[in-house]
Design a protein around this motif. Structure first.
Motif, PDB file in Angstrom:
ATOM      1  N   ILE A   1      66.082  45.226  19.307  1.00 32.27           N
ATOM      2  CA  ILE A   1      65.611  45.342  20.688  1.00 32.27           C
ATOM      3  C   ILE A   1      66.624  46.188  21.456  1.00 32.27           C
ATOM      4  O   ILE A   1      67.781  45.802  21.628  1.00 32.27           O
ATOM      5  N   ASP A   2      66.182  47.360  21.895  1.00 31.14           N
ATOM      6  CA  ASP A   2      67.061  48.297  22.592  1.00 31.14           C
ATOM      7  C   ASP A   2      67.190  47.955  24.075  1.00 31.14           C
ATOM      8  O   ASP A   2      66.199  47.627  24.729  1.00 31.14           O
ATOM      9  N   ASN A   3      68.415  48.064  24.567  1.00 29.32           N
ATOM     10  CA  ASN A   3      68.726  47.932  25.992  1.00 29.32           C
ATOM     11  C   ASN A   3      68.233  46.647  26.653  1.00 29.32           C
ATOM     12  O   ASN A   3      67.665  46.690  27.743  1.00 29.32           O
ATOM     13  N   PRO A   4      68.459  45.499  26.045  1.00 30.63           N
ATOM     14  CA  PRO A   4      68.093  44.258  26.745  1.00 30.63           C
ATOM     15  C   PRO A   4      69.120  43.962  27.837  1.00 30.63           C
ATOM     16  O   PRO A   4      70.236  44.489  27.827  1.00 30.63           O
ATOM     17  N   SER A   5      68.729  43.127  28.778  1.00 30.60           N
ATOM     18  CA  SER A   5      69.659  42.665  29.810  1.00 30.60           C
ATOM     19  C   SER A   5      69.372  41.192  30.072  1.00 30.60           C
ATOM     20  O   SER A   5      68.444  40.625  29.506  1.00 30.60           O
ATOM     21  N   ALA A   6      70.176  40.614  30.927  1.00 27.90           N
ATOM     22  CA  ALA A   6      70.009  39.190  31.224  1.00 27.90           C
ATOM     23  C   ALA A   6      70.271  38.940  32.700  1.00 27.90           C
ATOM     24  O   ALA A   6      70.991  39.696  33.357  1.00 27.90           O
ATOM     25  N   ILE A   7      69.683  37.882  33.177  1.00 33.18           N
ATOM     26  CA  ILE A   7      69.932  37.434  34.544  1.00 33.18           C
ATOM     27  C   ILE A   7      70.337  35.972  34.478  1.00 33.18           C
ATOM     28  O   ILE A   7      69.584  35.137  33.964  1.00 33.18           O
ATOM     29  N   LEU A   8      71.543  35.685  34.950  1.00 28.06           N
ATOM     30  CA  LEU A   8      71.992  34.300  35.113  1.00 28.06           C
ATOM     31  C   LEU A   8      71.516  33.852  36.485  1.00 28.06           C
ATOM     32  O   LEU A   8      71.771  34.524  37.487  1.00 28.06           O
TER      33      LEU A   8
END
Length: 173
Positions: free
Chosen positions: A101-108
């Motif tokens: 999975i390319d360029n995932p991000s996350a939000i806390l």
């Protein structure tokens, strides 16, 4: 043993807790603090289950994953051990990247505090997460539990009674 996000969070919180958890001594089910955190996660964003999917992959379980935008949503009760939360979602990002999975991000997300923190993957994170995995493995297989390190967060830890049984002096850093 599969390394989970919980293992990574505990590595950044307490080595004793990590060893106990990894060796089958799990106390979370007895904790009011853990129960409150789960309740917050389940009741704060009521439409999440419809919008996002739960993702289990390589030993991790992401409760809210926006597959369209490749964003992990991780809900936390408070920011008391924020560095551990960052490490946990960095580990989730690592697993996603390792699985193509390319360029995932996350939000806390900290709903009680009405705060959100975006967590982006950086190239230097790959080597750092590999170090965390190696440290976790080394701790898992130690013959003895790491010694108690008294911290202010111990009071609300689900392992508190276990760790402090027989302790007379509970002065914490």
């Amino acid at each position: 043993m599969n390394i989970t996000g919980t293992h990574i969070a505990y590595l950044h919180t307490c080595l004793r807790k990590l060893w106990l958890f990894a060796n089958g001594i799990q106390m979370e089910h007895t904790s009011q603090v853990v129960a409150e955190g789960k309740l917050i996660a389940e009741t704060t964003y009521l439409d999440r289950a419809r919008k996002y999917t739960e993702l289990e992959l390589d030993g991790i379980k992401i409760d809210y994953y926006d597959a369209k935008n490749k964003v992990i949503h991780e809900v936390k009760k408070s920011d008391k051990v924020e560095h551990a939360h960052f490490a946990q979602v960095k580990y989730y990002l690592y697993i996603l990247i390792k699985n193509g999975i390319d360029n995932p991000s996350a939000i806390l997300e900290y709903p009680k505090m009405k705060q959100r923190q975006i967590v982006e993957w950086e190239e230097s994170d790959m080597a750092e997460v590999e170090k965390w995995k190696n440290k976790c493995s080394a701790i898992f297989y130690q013959d003895e539990c790491p010694p108690l390190v008294k911290k202010s967060i111990c009071k609300k830890c689900s392992y508190h009674d276990f760790c402090y049984a027989g302790e007379n002096d509970i002065n914490e850093e």
